[in-house]
Design an enzyme around this catalytic site. Sequence first.
Site, short mmCIF file in Angstrom:
data_model
loop_
_atom_site.label_atom_id
_atom_site.label_comp_id
_atom_site.label_asym_id
_atom_site.label_seq_id
_atom_site.Cartn_x
_atom_site.Cartn_y
_atom_site.Cartn_z
N TYR A 1 -6.55 -16.16 12.73
CA TYR A 1 -7.45 -16.67 13.68
C TYR A 1 -8.67 -15.64 13.72
CZ TYR A 1 -9.73 -17.70 18.03
OH TYR A 1 -10.68 -17.76 19.07
N LYS B 1 -13.87 -23.28 14.31
CA LYS B 1 -12.56 -24.30 14.85
C LYS B 1 -12.66 -25.62 14.17
CE LYS B 1 -11.55 -21.48 18.88
NZ LYS B 1 -12.28 -20.27 19.49
N VAL C 1 -19.48 -17.94 20.38
CA VAL C 1 -19.92 -16.81 21.28
C VAL C 1 -20.83 -15.89 20.74
CG1 VAL C 1 -18.15 -15.06 20.64
CG2 VAL C 1 -18.84 -15.16 23.01
N SER D 1 -16.49 -19.03 17.29
CA SER D 1 -15.69 -20.42 17.48
C SER D 1 -16.21 -21.71 16.62
CB SER D 1 -16.05 -20.79 19.19
OG SER D 1 -14.81 -19.79 19.67
N TYR E 1 -17.54 -25.97 25.20
CA TYR E 1 -16.78 -25.41 26.18
C TYR E 1 -16.95 -26.31 27.31
CZ TYR E 1 -17.74 -21.25 23.17
OH TYR E 1 -17.65 -20.29 21.98
N1 GLN Z 1 -13.16 -14.62 18.63
C1 GLN Z 1 -13.36 -15.16 20.00
C2 GLN Z 1 -12.30 -15.21 20.93
O1 GLN Z 1 -11.23 -15.61 20.19
C3 GLN Z 1 -14.09 -16.49 19.74
C4 GLN Z 1 -14.58 -17.03 21.03
C5 GLN Z 1 -15.84 -18.01 20.88
O2 GLN Z 1 -16.56 -17.86 19.98
N2 GLN Z 1 -16.04 -18.68 21.97
O3 GLN Z 1 -12.20 -15.03 22.08
#
Ligand code: GLN
Length: 528
Positions: A297, A168, A367, A165, A349
């Site tokens: 993505y 992003k 994550v 993430s 988050y």
């Molecule tokens: N690839 C994970 C997802 O799309 C990434 C999530 C993350 O890092 N929070 O669920």
Amino acid sequence: MDISYGKSIAETLFNLYKNNDTNMVNMGDIFAMIDNSGVRRSDPRLSTFLGKITENFGQPAGEDLNSFISNLNADEETFYKLLDDNLVLLYQIIRNDVVIPDWASFTEQVTEMFNKCKTNQGGEVASYIPQLAAYDPDLWGMSICTIDGQRFSLGDVNTKFTIQSCSKPFTYAICLSELGNEGVHKYIGQEPSGRNFNDLSLDPSNKPHNPMLNAGAIMSSALILQNILPREGVAAKYEFLLKYMTRMAGNEVIGFNNSVFLSERENAYRNFAMAYYMQENKCFPEGTDIHDCLDLYFQSCSLEVTSESLSVLGATLANGGICPITGENVLNPCAVRDTLSLMYSCGMYNYSGQFAFKVGLPAKSGVSGCVLLVIPNVMAISLWSPPIDSIGNSVRALQFCEELVNVYSFHRFENLNNLVTQKIDPRRQSYEEKTHGSLTLFFAAITGDVSSLNRHHLQGVDMTICDYDGRTALHLAAAEGRMHAVKFLLETCRVPPSPQDRWGHTPQEEAFRFKHDEVGRFFDNHLK
Ligand code: GLN
């Protein structure tokens, strides 16, 4: 650069470093100075310098570059030739004109924090795909890159991990840079959602809440595919993303982990559901193929970085879109500002609100256990340790962020008027800032504004500071007959009572000279 200006800088450097007996400069000394500043010898901005050295002196095969350099001595002419292309940076380093001037103390303190967090055994390694679950929970790395390209790294900083993430903010910044505000905000909101990062929901106008959550980031991918490069094939679109990321990372490690990509795609029921839900609600630009969009993505989440390269990516954000180690202007500064705003409110988050409150800085976590912390106009710090808490943030990284702002005044609101803080500000203070502080102090003294003097005092301003003529606040208050101000300076701030200005005048003499006898006599109590 203007040749005569360049020559005079080179001359200054030469004279500063030359050995008076041999009239030569030892290149080892120049490199030691570079090392102390935090800028790396391998910095791309110094590559011509390094190249010329090996070319000029012929590095013997097999000899270690560092010991080769420490034995090199250059005469004046050679010295100028070597420095020619990198003068600006070298001159900046020599004047120590970098954002964190005392690099040694800063890195020492940061090392202590890093070691403290190492013992933290909280959290669990993400296990939704086997490729992430396999990471050793003891891995812990931290890298710093400042806006002047000062670098510092500790721990497992060259181990690759997927950016997840933390991609992003970058895909969003690319969209903003390429499409502008309106082109993006038609499709993606700016509001924290208060829900989980992969929650199946949209905002009241049927847009993803913000680009830091999965729905919003899937939309950023759609915008790259459909609105930035509508006519290209999917391979070209992926390459576009990869190249952009590589430029932001100053050409440091940006790889791709195909196993993670395949695994992500295989286990992505929620992301598929989200994409279909958005399709049902007509969120996407016309013609979007949601499978291509999800692929891009997953690919952006599966890009591989190291803690080192992630810190450069972040430093490009900290530096308003210019990569500090290449000087390339990669992102539009307005795009960076908007990205940082959303990292600040939505990047961590469901802990984002508390993080903004406690740490007060834009950040994004992933994550895989990475956290990218941005201190605008100063530096980025990338932190990576796989064990994450129940919300999804790396436990060691979170602890580190909190330790950092307990010691340093990096929290965005730590610099409020009247806020008395014991925290350290390691940033270089500009001339303008310093002068501004003394100017307002002098005006407070001239006008006898005791509450303003008090504010300066509480903020830790040096009340004994003098101007170019050696005049202090006490001189000015006395010359203007400001009894309360004189009393405050002498009794509360306990400034020395008889400093002399460049003409040898003391504040008491100034009081009598301008016929403020009562103020003049008041000094008698303090001069015994
Ligand atoms: N690839 C994970 C997802 O799309 C990434 C999530 C993350 O890092 N929070 O669920």
